[in-house]
Design a protein around this motif. Structure first.
Motif, PDB file in Angstrom:
ATOM      1  N   ALA A 173       0.846  -1.193   0.000  1.00  0.00           N
ATOM      2  CA  ALA A 173       0.000   0.000   0.000  1.00  0.00           C
ATOM      3  C   ALA A 173       0.879   1.240   0.000  1.00  0.00           C
ATOM      4  CB  ALA A 173      -0.918   0.004   1.216  1.00  0.00           C
TER       5      ALA A 173
ATOM      6  N   ARG B  25       2.580   1.612  -3.410  1.00  0.00           N
ATOM      7  CA  ARG B  25       1.682   2.133  -4.445  1.00  0.00           C
ATOM      8  C   ARG B  25       1.510   3.632  -4.287  1.00  0.00           C
ATOM      9  NH1 ARG B  25      -1.736  -2.750  -3.760  1.00  0.00           N
ATOM     10  NH2 ARG B  25      -1.321  -3.983  -5.618  1.00  0.00           N
ATOM     11  N   ARG B  26       1.346   4.032  -3.054  1.00  0.00           N
ATOM     12  CA  ARG B  26       1.160   5.448  -2.788  1.00  0.00           C
ATOM     13  C   ARG B  26       2.397   6.246  -3.195  1.00  0.00           C
ATOM     14  NH1 ARG B  26      -0.328   5.592   2.944  1.00  0.00           N
ATOM     15  NH2 ARG B  26      -1.859   4.045   2.324  1.00  0.00           N
TER      16      ARG B  26
ATOM     17  N   ALA C 235       2.531   6.549  -6.880  1.00  0.00           N
ATOM     18  CA  ALA C 235       1.541   7.520  -7.353  1.00  0.00           C
ATOM     19  C   ALA C 235       2.049   8.942  -7.142  1.00  0.00           C
ATOM     20  CB  ALA C 235       0.218   7.315  -6.625  1.00  0.00           C
TER      21      ALA C 235
ATOM     22  N   MET D  53       1.567  -0.185 -11.510  1.00  0.00           N
ATOM     23  CA  MET D  53       1.008   0.187 -10.208  1.00  0.00           C
ATOM     24  C   MET D  53       0.195  -0.950  -9.611  1.00  0.00           C
ATOM     25  SD  MET D  53       0.613   3.865  -9.641  1.00  0.00           S
ATOM     26  CE  MET D  53      -0.662   4.754 -10.372  1.00  0.00           C
TER      27      MET D  53
ATOM     28  N   ALA E  85      -6.634   3.649 -10.521  1.00  0.00           N
ATOM     29  CA  ALA E  85      -5.258   3.731 -11.017  1.00  0.00           C
ATOM     30  C   ALA E  85      -5.254   4.076 -12.500  1.00  0.00           C
ATOM     31  CB  ALA E  85      -4.530   2.414 -10.784  1.00  0.00           C
TER      32      ALA E  85
ATOM     33  N   TYR F 255      -6.104   7.600 -12.825  1.00  0.00           N
ATOM     34  CA  TYR F 255      -5.025   8.431 -12.313  1.00  0.00           C
ATOM     35  C   TYR F 255      -3.931   8.601 -13.364  1.00  0.00           C
ATOM     36  CZ  TYR F 255      -1.396   9.987  -9.033  1.00  0.00           C
ATOM     37  OH  TYR F 255      -0.423  10.689  -8.389  1.00  0.00           O
TER      38      TYR F 255
ATOM     39  N   MET G 136      -3.576  11.825 -16.053  1.00  0.00           N
ATOM     40  CA  MET G 136      -2.504  12.629 -15.472  1.00  0.00           C
ATOM     41  C   MET G 136      -2.250  13.938 -16.210  1.00  0.00           C
ATOM     42  SD  MET G 136      -0.538  12.957 -12.944  1.00  0.00           S
ATOM     43  CE  MET G 136      -0.327  11.432 -12.077  1.00  0.00           C
TER      44      MET G 136
ATOM     45  N   PHE H 279      -5.261  12.548  -6.559  1.00  0.00           N
ATOM     46  CA  PHE H 279      -4.339  11.753  -5.780  1.00  0.00           C
ATOM     47  C   PHE H 279      -5.077  11.193  -4.568  1.00  0.00           C
ATOM     48  CE2 PHE H 279      -1.006  11.357  -2.536  1.00  0.00           C
ATOM     49  CZ  PHE H 279      -0.246  10.415  -3.176  1.00  0.00           C
TER      50      PHE H 279
ATOM     51  N   PHE I  33      -7.311   8.245  -5.494  1.00  0.00           N
ATOM     52  CA  PHE I  33      -6.542   7.026  -5.699  1.00  0.00           C
ATOM     53  C   PHE I  33      -6.000   6.519  -4.363  1.00  0.00           C
ATOM     54  CE2 PHE I  33      -2.426   5.095  -7.401  1.00  0.00           C
ATOM     55  CZ  PHE I  33      -3.018   3.887  -7.611  1.00  0.00           C
ATOM     56  N   ASN I  34      -5.506   7.479  -3.602  1.00  0.00           N
ATOM     57  CA  ASN I  34      -4.956   7.160  -2.301  1.00  0.00           C
ATOM     58  C   ASN I  34      -5.983   6.458  -1.420  1.00  0.00           C
ATOM     59  OD1 ASN I  34      -3.076   7.102  -0.357  1.00  0.00           O
ATOM     60  ND2 ASN I  34      -3.378   9.192   0.339  1.00  0.00           N
TER      61      ASN I  34
ATOM     62  N   ILE J 282      -6.496   2.956  -2.417  1.00  0.00           N
ATOM     63  CA  ILE J 282      -5.396   2.096  -1.956  1.00  0.00           C
ATOM     64  C   ILE J 282      -5.588   1.764  -0.487  1.00  0.00           C
ATOM     65  CG2 ILE J 282      -2.913   1.988  -1.487  1.00  0.00           C
ATOM     66  CD1 ILE J 282      -2.460   3.765  -3.887  1.00  0.00           C
ATOM     67  N   ALA J 283      -5.906   2.813   0.277  1.00  0.00           N
ATOM     68  CA  ALA J 283      -6.087   2.609   1.722  1.00  0.00           C
ATOM     69  C   ALA J 283      -7.236   1.643   1.960  1.00  0.00           C
ATOM     70  CB  ALA J 283      -6.356   3.947   2.401  1.00  0.00           C
TER      71      ALA J 283
ATOM     72  N   TYR K   2      -8.380  -0.668  -0.048  1.00  0.00           N
ATOM     73  CA  TYR K   2      -7.969  -2.013  -0.437  1.00  0.00           C
ATOM     74  C   TYR K   2      -7.131  -2.647   0.663  1.00  0.00           C
ATOM     75  CZ  TYR K   2      -5.477  -5.654  -3.007  1.00  0.00           C
ATOM     76  OH  TYR K   2      -4.930  -6.844  -3.419  1.00  0.00           O
ATOM     77  N   ARG K   3      -6.243  -1.849   1.217  1.00  0.00           N
ATOM     78  CA  ARG K   3      -5.392  -2.343   2.289  1.00  0.00           C
ATOM     79  C   ARG K   3      -6.247  -2.751   3.489  1.00  0.00           C
ATOM     80  NH1 ARG K   3      -3.713   0.434   6.453  1.00  0.00           N
ATOM     81  NH2 ARG K   3      -2.006  -0.380   7.701  1.00  0.00           N
TER      82      ARG K   3
END
Lengths: 579, 612
Positions: free
Chosen positions: A93, A96-97, A100, A123, B215, B218, B222, B235, B238-239, B242-243, B245-246
């Motif tokens: 995680a 990936r961040r 990005a 990614m 993603a 993103y 871009m 950002f 997307f961030n 990700i969080a 998903y984690r």
């Protein structure tokens, strides 16, 4: 090795420590019961050897220890579980961040030069591979190697001949794999080549399907594709057939440890230097010690594979970032001072100098490949110049923070990206806090309003990824609406955008006219007619400025401009007619 | 996709096996050999059994031990091992060869199938997906055939043999060794197949998909993101994904923690279960030498059972991944190929006739709006120029695409010289019609071959003549290797205008009596534009021409102009006649004249425009 570790963790090698330690611990927990069982063998054997009564108390004690050991193993495993998975998911995680964030700060030119599909794969797919490598493969690799070594050292003290018999094949098999590595690489090169080739043939076949059908070529083109598939099959079989014996002999040698053990044991017991219980423990260990090693062999390929992914991620991490932290100056005067720029070793611009005064229209004219679009992109810092300087109001744009520079510029180019969002929000991109009224206003000016209201849900209609549900001209007008809303003082424009949708040309033209009012405009011009009224026309040829002036002066001269003008006059009156 | 076939095709593992059976003999041989290899791997345990038996029998009288017998068993073990490796290798090769052959056949037959599909199937978006399927999904099947089948057989046979052996030796001990394995499986079933687990897995997949989508957005967005200073917002989105998903991943990891741990500990702790029972049994009959022997062998052998059992578990997980690949492949097979007539007919002349043609795109996810044609009828006379005119999206490109059967009409018919295009046969039809479109595909081949595609029988001089007529000759001569220069893929890339001229040269060489062309040279630079126009002039001589017109000035002299709006023909006639009516054509003409006069203008004039 250092590089491998560095790569596989994408530059964060410490993240491997915990998973490796826990994996070792787990392996250790699995081995211990085998050692404990020795006592059972001893008791039983002594009973038959000496005839003394069976010491069941001692045996129950061992049983007790074994059951308690299960608990210990449970705790150890649970701990290992946490430390491997948590660490891995956390790391990926974070990774990936970081990636990005890194991408965000790369020059815009980077995105044009790379296939966006590639970057997204990186990614997502690549990170997943790295994730599994960290959480599974690498720790197993470590424990798979460390455990037998550990066991070997311990067993040396118990019976060195047996220990040697058990492990002697290990270095030999490792050596085989190591020595054949270059052979492997060579083999896989041919295989990869066949694979890439098949992929290109397939791509060609699919993309060229229309031509193939139109020219009745399904025979010949298909044959080429078929041959490439055939070659791929042959290479695959070859690699399997040649690699097979190597892997088999390595695995076989490793398994031979157990057999060798039995053989040596038989001789040693015959000589009286080995007792049956110790022999049995060796056999028991012999079945278990090599099991993680086999996993290692399978994983080795996967680790290598993950390394390729990691290396790709690292490559992005190494891309140079753009510097510059200053604010953009007030004025909008743009100056090219002896600018030289090469792209991928090819000179695109050579010693280009000119100035663009605020609130004027400057047209860039020239044959395709003359450097017109490069000039507009350099102004927006898609790339930085290699020689000379571009100045905004006297300040080198490399000193200005890229985002701040971009906030001064609107761009209307041929490729428009629409976000997977509503049409309204796609216009709002120009100004995040815009009201609905402002959006409608901009849409009206950009001649979008009519087609948007005709959409099923008006401004709230979602448009697909990449904006695939709108026509080219419609997308173009949405992008102009964005730019109108942004209201930046400098406008970079590609005039061809106006003719993307010939049937709606007038609409787009009106939209562009609204956009350029009172702005500093730099436009790439294809049809010279449209820039007759420009304040300044810069004629480019092969990366150099060949003429600068207004239309009237240039057309009466004897330069490239006049040539281009004549050609266009010819084609404009063209009519399709059989003669 | 809505092709629910009547035969009810097989899915999942059954379908995979069906695919595999194509190479039945080789595959069976592979499996048999892998079973034999598994059996041979069992040999060391037998050796141990006999060695221990001999030693135990004579434990109190070591001088009676037959050491020759013991050594013999050691050598047998070695021989068996060699046999096991050899059979494993040969078996492995059999499965792999079978697998690669199946892969090859499958790719070939898929490619063949694709060539028979209507061209409408190949829009740009799906090409990527099709390619991926032919590469990756097919590859997955290799995994199934070459690895899963033998592994599966091995993983089932091995514990089976071990259990049988164990039951033969002592049923009580065998039963006890089964307890932890069954328990472990109960845990696993509970974890993976409970309802809450399924929900969680779905959530996990969803959040993964969301992250993927973010993603893509993103990265693709871009440039737009940077230009409009949206970096933080995008950002963050997307961030967050990700969080998220984690979080979901960690949550799942957490729920699996204890069952998973229990599963592994149970599987690796067979000894802890066997030992107490063994002690109990032996304490009952302390002098029983045979029992002691069995117990010792059990203790050595039983832990080994966990390896194949664990393997079986991993295989189960992978199988889902493979069946997904098979499903994707079957989706391609399910696409209906274009129908070919039994007896292709030859047209009598080269006029093109549309008779009440109706057409709609049935691809729902391609567009929110579906373009369609309604009752389109017109005749494009032999040797005449017929222009299709209309706003974008009106259906004029669709009309052009229906002639070569990129799609088949819904109702009505299209005929050439009195023969329905569906009765002509693809080959015949393609020989009768040439196309020049906006986007040209050049093959990775020499430029000469690329032109010769128009007529594979053409000699070199004919190719050059066509190139000259299409105004290509000059630029081709300037290429590093002239006509032998390779195009694309590391070779030379041509500009859009040049590629277009090559496609005109192709069409000239082909010299088909009917020509469908898309007049659009907007992107070409001035020089190219003139050349393209010259090329077109030589191309259209004495042909039935159907042209999709964007710039009305070009088609003023057309013999017939068909004006289309929203899928219907609204006007038909010659330029001068059409201008006499207050119709769509007149409007378009006026707008076109306006657009032609457009200029990007400076300050003073601009103010005038704004007031307007």
């Amino acid at each position: 090795m250092k590089r491998i570790i560095y790569n596989i963790t994408s530059g964060n090698p410490r993240s491997l420590i915990k998973p490796s330690v826990s994996s070792l611990l787990d392996g250790f927990c699995k081995i211990v019961p085998a050692a404990i069982i020795l006592e059972i063998f001893n008791v039983i054997f002594r009973h038959f050897q000496t005839g003394e009564p069976l010491d069941s108390g001692r045996m129950w004690l061992v049983a007790g220890v074994l059951i308690i050991w299960m608990l210990i193993q449970y705790i150890a495993y649970a701990w290992a579980y946490d430390s491997t998975y948590y660490v891995a998911y956390d790391a990926s995680a974070r990774g990936r961040r970081n990636l990005a964030e890194r991408l965000r700060r790369l020059p815009l030119g980077f995105f044009g030069s790379r296939d966006p599909g590639d970057i997204t794969t990186m990614m997502l797919g690549d990170y997943t591979l790295v994730e599994t490598a960290i959480s599974h493969h690498f720790p197993q690799f470590i424990s798979g190697l460390a455990l037998p070594l550990l066991a070997f050292v311990c067993l040396l003290f118990v019976n060195w001949q047996m220990a040697l018999a058990m492990f002697i094949s290990l270095p030999v098999s490792v050596l085989i794999i190591y020595l054949t590595n270059s052979f492997q690489v060579r083999l896989s090169h041919a295989h990869i080549k066949a694979k890439v080739d098949a992929a290109s043939r397939l791509q060609e076949y699919l993309l060229g399907m229309r031509e193939i059908k139109a020219h009745n070529l399904s025979g010949t083109r298909f044959e080429r594709l078929r041959l490439s598939f055939h070659r791929l099959m042959k290479e695959s079989i070859k690699i399997e057939g040649l690699m097979g014996p190597i892997m088999m002999s390595a695995i076989g040698l490793m398994r031979a440890g157990l057999t060798l053990l039995i053989l040596t044991g038989a001789y040693l017991m015959a000589a009286g230097s080995l007792t049956l219980p110790v022999f049995l423990v060796f056999v028991l260990l012999g079945t278990r010690v090599f099991e993680p090693l086999q996993v290692v062999m399978v994983n080795y390929a996967e680790i290598k594979y993950a390394m390729v992914s990691a290396a790709r991620i690292m490559e992005i991490q190494r891309q140079p970032l753009q510097y510059g932290t200053d604010d953009a100056p007030q004025g909008n005067r743009i100056e090219f001072d002896n600018v030289t720029f090469a792209y991928e070793k090819k000179n695109v611009l050579k010693n280009v100098s000119f100035t663009i005064e605020p609130c004027t229209i400057t047209a860039l004219v020239g044959p395709s490949g003359s450097g017109k679009s490069t000039i507009t992109r350099l102004i927006a810092r898609f790339w930085d110049v290699q020689g000379g300087a571009i100045r905004l109001d006297g300040k080198d744009i490399r000193e200005i923070e890229p985002e701040k520079l971009l906030s001064r510029i609107s761009m209307v180019f041929q490729d428009v990206y629409l976000f997977k969002d509503t049409v309204g929000n796609n216009i709002r991109v120009g100004k995040i806090n815009a009201t609905h009224e402002e959006i409608v206003e901009a849409a009206k000016k950009a001649c979008c309003h009519d087609f948007i209201t005709a959409l099923p849900m008006g401004y709230d209609t979602p448009v697909g990824e990449g904006g695939c549900t709108l026509s080219g001209g419609e997308k173009q007008r949405v992008s102009i609406a964005r730019a109108l809303l942004k209201d930046a003082p400098i406008v970079l424009l590609d005039e061809a955008t106006a003719s993307l949708d010939p049937e709606n040309e007038t609409n787009v033209q009106r939209a562009i006219n609204a956009l350029v009012a009172n702005k500093t405009v730099i436009t790439i011009a294809h049809r010279l007619k449209t820039v007759r009224g420009a304040d300044k026309i810069i004629v480019l040829d092969n990366g150099s400025v060949s003429e600068i002036g207004r239309h009237d002066n240039l057309v009466s001269g004897d330069g490239l401009y006049r040539q281009l003008w004549t050609l266009q006059q010819q084609s404009a009156g063209w009519r399709m007619k059989a003669v | 996709m809505n092709n629910e076939s009547v035969k009810k095709p097989k899915t999942g593992v059954a379908r995979l096996l069906e695919i595999s059976m194509e190479q039945k003999p080789l595959l069976i041989l592979g499996v048999v050999l892998s079973v034999i290899s598994t059996l041979l791997q069992f040999a060391p345990f037998i050796a141990v059994y006999f060695i221990v038996a001999e030693l135990l029998k004579n434990a109190s009288t070591p001088e009676l031990i037959d050491y020759v017998f013991i050594k013999q068993w050691g050598i047998y073990a070695l021989l068996f091992l060699i046999g096991a490796i050899l059979t494993l290798y040969v078996g492995n090769m059999c499965s792999h060869i079978a697998a690669f052959r199946i892969l090859y056949n499958m790719r070939v037959s898929l490619s063949r199938h694709l060539a028979k599909l209507p061209l409408g199937y190949f829009n740009r978006q799906s090409t990527g997906a099709i390619k991926k399927n032919l590469e990756l999904s097919v590859e997955k099947i290799e995994n199934f055939i070459a690895h899963h089948i033998p592994d599966l057989v091995g993983a089932i046979i091995m514990p089976l043999i071990m259990f049988v052996a164990m039951f033969v030796l002592d049923w009580r001990l065998a039963l006890v060794s089964m307890i932890p394995i069954i328990l472990a499986y109960c845990f696993q079933l509970h974890v993976f197949y409970s309802k809450s687990a399924k929900i969680k897995v779905k959530r996990w997949l969803d959040s993964q998909e969301r992250m993927n989508a973010e993603a893509v957005e993103y990265v693709r967005g871009m440039p737009a993101v940077k230009v409009f200073g949206l970096t933080v917002r995008n950002f963050l989105r997307f961030n967050n994904s990700i969080a998220d998903y984690r979080e979901v991943t960690l949550e799942i990891t957490k729920t699996y923690k204890h069952p998973y741990t229990a599963f592994f500990v149970l599987l690796t702790s067979l000894l802890s279960f066997i030992v107490p029972v063994a002690i109990f049994l032996l304490s009952g009959q302390p002098g029983n030498q045979a029992l002691a022997l069995v117990i010792m062998v059990f203790l050595v052998m039983a832990p080994g059972i966990s390896v194949p059992v664990l393997k079986l578990m991993y295989l189960g997980g992978n199988l889902r991944y493979v069946t997904d690949g098979a499903e994707r492949i079957d989706m391609i097979y399910a696409q209906e190929p274009i129908t070919e007539p039994v007896a292709p007919r030859i047209p009598e002349n080269y006029s093109v006739r549309f008779d009440n043609v109706c057409f709609s795109y049935d691809d729902k996810d391609a567009a929110t709006r579906t373009e369609a044609l309604k009752d389109v009828s017109f005749v494009a006379g032999e040797g005449e120029i017929t222009a299709l005119v209309g706003p974008s999206g009106s259906g004029k490109s669709t009309i052009a695409n229906l002639i070569p059967r990129f799609w088949d009409v819904g109702r009505g018919s299209i005929s050439i010289g009195g023969v329905d295009v569906r009765q002509m046969g693809t080959e015949n039809l393609m020989n009768t019609v040439s196309f020049v479109f906006q986007d040209v595909h050049l093959f990775y081949d020499t430029i000469e071959e690329n032109i010769r595609m128009g007529n594979s029988a053409a000699g070199r001089n004919e190719v050059i003549a066509a190139a000259k007529a299409a105004c290509c000759h000059e630029f081709i001569e300037r290429l590093p290797q002239g006509y032998q220069t390779r195009i694309g893929e590391g070779g030379t890339y041509l500009s859009g205008g040049e590629a277009q001229r090559v496609s005109i040269a192709r069409a000239i060489l082909k010299n088909a009596p009917i020509l469908v062309l898309d007049e659009a040279t907007a992107f070409a630079d001035p020089e190219n534009e003139v050349k393209i126009q010259q090329g077109l002039i030589s191309l259209i001589q004495n042909k039935t021409v159907i042209v999709i017109a964007h710039r009305l000035t070009t088609i003023r002299e057309a013999d017939k102009i068909v004006v289309i709006d929203k899928g219907r023909i609204v006007e038909t006639g010659r330029h001068d006649d059409l201008l006499l009516h207050e119709g769509l054509y007149k409007h378009m003409w006026e707008a076109h004249i306006d657009a032609g006069a457009w200029e990007l203008v400076s300050e003073d004039a601009r103010k005038g425009a704004q007031i307007q």
